[in-house]
Scaffold this active site. Structure first.
Site: not given
Length: 323
Positions: A287, A113, A150, A205
């Site tokens: 993650e 992102h 995030e 992430h």
């Protein structure tokens, strides 16, 4: 990354392998779980908060993080006791490599992102082709309940990793460094690693799953041959990269593998992520924890823990590149 996006296909469980890497991973996971048990028994995660997520998750506009919580790239050494992030270099540029065991190796770090995606929802909702289907260019990412985004987490960890890997002599490139208004889109993220002829690519992430879901997992590419996507040549080296990262992440952070996906292995295979489908070089996602769980959030918002996360991922990359 939560698993409720419009293009989500339930991630298939990884078939067991009995190779030496899997055995080594199992041993490291067991050791990490022991350390995790001791850590949680002493209340080590009850007084803080943090978390995050990745490509394919539904837009969930993160709130503005407080400076104390987000701890963006600062001026201290990456090994500082308080975990302060190292100073960011020229945005996204390949930094000059030092002499070291990874001299000549190229690593691309993909911070999931972009902190300003939230200001460009129309642009990131544009559909792009990921080989197997079309999906949104990018998403805003998730955030902790306290508003730590995030996108801030991933960029901070990426800066720390860059400093660590440069010390080993690697040439390091970031796909974005808050140097563009949004994105890049998931297909462009893959192309950046391909164009760099990267020896390894890792997309950073943190998840946005439900409370009580805890732990990290590494996402591996599955075999895909459709449209512009052909992962067949990189499935096995990517698996090796992912196994080495998972083992070192457990060892360095003491964090347990996910308790809600991956069957306790910390490894998941997916075929719906453009960043993996379109990669022609070894690549995985990680993650690092679940931002929506208060105990995981406590880790993800800690600068000292983020330094450990960066070290664990980096040591996995070094192990992979050194064979």
């Amino acid at each position: 990354m939560s698993y409720t996006g419009p293009d989500f296909d339930p991630p298939p469980e990884r078939r067991s392998r009995r190779g030496p890497l899997t055995v080594a991973l199992a041993a490291l996971v067991c050791g990490g779980l022991l350390g995790w048990g001791v850590y949680t028994a002493t209340g080590g995660t009850d007084d803080k908060g943090a978390g995050a997520k990745a490509e394919g998750s539904p837009p969930a506009a993160p709130r503005t993080p407080s400076p104390a919580a987000s701890s963006p790239a600062g001026s201290a050494s990456p090994s500082a006791e308080d975990g302060t992030s190292p100073t960011a270099r020229t945005p996204s540029a390949s930094a000059p490599a030092a002499a070291g065991p990874l001299k000549g190796k190229v690593v691309v770090i993909d911070p999931g992102h972009n902190p300003t995606n939230v200001e460009h929802t129309a642009e990131i909702n544009r559909q792009v082709d990921v080989g197997t289907h079309r999906k949104e260019c990018d998403t805003t990412g998730t955030s902790t309940d306290d508003g730590y985004a995030e996108a801030e987490f991933t960029l901070d960890v990426a800066h720390r990793m860059r400093a660590l890997l440069q010390r080993q002599g690697a040439t390091v490139k970031l796909t974005q460094d808050r140097d563009r208004p949004f994105g890049p889109c998931v297909d462009e993220r893959a192309r950046i690693g391909n164009a760099a002829k990267a020896d390894a690519v890792v997309s950073i992430h943190a998840d946005g799953s439900g409370a009580g879901n805890r732990g990290f997992h590494v996402i591996l590419p599955g075999p895909v041959n459709a449209g512009e996507a052909d992962t067949r040549a990189v499935v096995e080296p990517s698996r090796e990269l992912g196994e080495r990262i998972a083992g070192n992440f457990v060892r360095v952070t003491g964090t347990a593998p996910s308790n809600y996906i991956g069957g306790g292995t910390g490894l998941v295979t997916r075929k719906d992520l453009g960043g993996l489908n379109l990669s022609t070089v070894p690549k995985v996602f990680i993650e690092c924890g679940n931002m929506r769980d208060s105990k995981d959030a406590a880790l993800l918002t800690s600068g000292a823990w983020r330094q450990k996360a960066a070290q664990g991922i980096s040591e996995g990359i070094v192990s992979f590149l050194r064979g």
